[in-house]
Design an enzyme around this catalytic site. Sequence first.
Site, PDB file in Angstrom:
ATOM      1  N   ARG A  12       0.829  -1.203   0.000  1.00  0.00           N
ATOM      2  CA  ARG A  12       0.000   0.000   0.000  1.00  0.00           C
ATOM      3  C   ARG A  12       0.868   1.259   0.000  1.00  0.00           C
ATOM      4  O   ARG A  12       0.617   2.196  -0.753  1.00  0.00           O
ATOM      5  CB  ARG A  12      -0.936   0.001   1.213  1.00  0.00           C
ATOM      6  N   ARG A  19      -8.095 -11.465  11.955  1.00  0.00           N
ATOM      7  CA  ARG A  19      -8.485 -12.090  13.214  1.00  0.00           C
ATOM      8  C   ARG A  19      -7.836 -13.456  13.330  1.00  0.00           C
ATOM      9  O   ARG A  19      -7.527 -14.116  12.340  1.00  0.00           O
ATOM     10  CB  ARG A  19     -10.004 -12.222  13.321  1.00  0.00           C
ATOM     11  N   VAL A  20      -7.611 -13.866  14.573  1.00  0.00           N
ATOM     12  CA  VAL A  20      -7.190 -15.234  14.886  1.00  0.00           C
ATOM     13  C   VAL A  20      -8.312 -15.853  15.705  1.00  0.00           C
ATOM     14  O   VAL A  20      -8.844 -15.216  16.621  1.00  0.00           O
ATOM     15  CB  VAL A  20      -5.869 -15.261  15.683  1.00  0.00           C
ATOM     16  N   ARG A  38      -8.604 -10.173   5.700  1.00  0.00           N
ATOM     17  CA  ARG A  38      -9.539  -9.757   4.641  1.00  0.00           C
ATOM     18  C   ARG A  38      -9.064  -8.430   4.066  1.00  0.00           C
ATOM     19  O   ARG A  38      -8.828  -7.469   4.805  1.00  0.00           O
ATOM     20  CB  ARG A  38     -10.960  -9.614   5.181  1.00  0.00           C
ATOM     21  N   GLU A  87      -5.482 -17.790   5.899  1.00  0.00           N
ATOM     22  CA  GLU A  87      -6.517 -17.592   4.886  1.00  0.00           C
ATOM     23  C   GLU A  87      -6.613 -16.103   4.565  1.00  0.00           C
ATOM     24  O   GLU A  87      -6.734 -15.279   5.463  1.00  0.00           O
ATOM     25  CB  GLU A  87      -7.871 -18.098   5.392  1.00  0.00           C
ATOM     26  N   ALA A 121     -21.649  -9.264   1.693  1.00  0.00           N
ATOM     27  CA  ALA A 121     -21.314 -10.424   2.528  1.00  0.00           C
ATOM     28  C   ALA A 121     -21.598 -10.136   4.001  1.00  0.00           C
ATOM     29  O   ALA A 121     -22.065 -11.012   4.740  1.00  0.00           O
ATOM     30  CB  ALA A 121     -19.850 -10.812   2.332  1.00  0.00           C
TER      31      ALA A 121
END
Length: 246
Positions: free
Chosen positions: A54, A72-73, A106, A168, A180
């Site tokens: 970025r 997040r975990v 994300r 992920e 979503a």
Amino acid sequence: MASAPNHDAREDPADDQITISPSALRTLGDQMQRFMLEYRFAMEEVETKLAILREEFLHMHEYNPIEHVSSRVKSVESLVAKLERRGIGTDFDVIRAEISDIAGVRVTCAFIRDVYQLFDLLTQQDDITVLEVEDYIETPKANGYKSLHTIISVPVYLSTGRVDVPVEVQFRTIAMDFWASLEHKIYYKYERQVPETMIRELKHAAETAAELDTRMERLHVQMHGEPPLLTAPLDLRAVRDRIHRV
């Protein structure tokens, strides 16, 4: 003559119970905490890589392809519940192989073009290994869901050595992310028993969001010209070939 069975010698059902000593529980807890730390470190490594991309775009190209990054975990409680549902024990090597969404990142972009370019720039880095990729933008799910999903392996260097940890990563446009998020809230409210009429409305909304993505990207190009394209157009077949070779 055989003697009558001794009913007083029946086994106590409590004898079959498995007990774990407090020290063993502490050891398992310490191992779990270390295991979860590895995922947090891997997640932060991916966030750092995205932050560098970025900053480079902003300073070198005066263009920012990343609107927002969230991560997040899983909590230990959530992970344990998933292990129980899947019938997976406490072998950490098995958990790492079978559960791929312990750490998640994300990436929200303005345009579909940015989604593919960021995926390509991230996964071409030589310390990243692509384990899985699913293009739900090109082929949406039946409910209209769109996103580009990948599972990548990231090296984490600890005092005990290198650990390769799966993370992920989901890439979405702003419109996809909004849809979503709303869909998740609706399914949560109805405890996944969503009325058929609302399912149809959600599908229609997904189509509208896809149309909005196309229109906004077209407007952006009309105003500013084509944004910088630093990689060749993404070929997911080539990516999947790379996965198979790994």
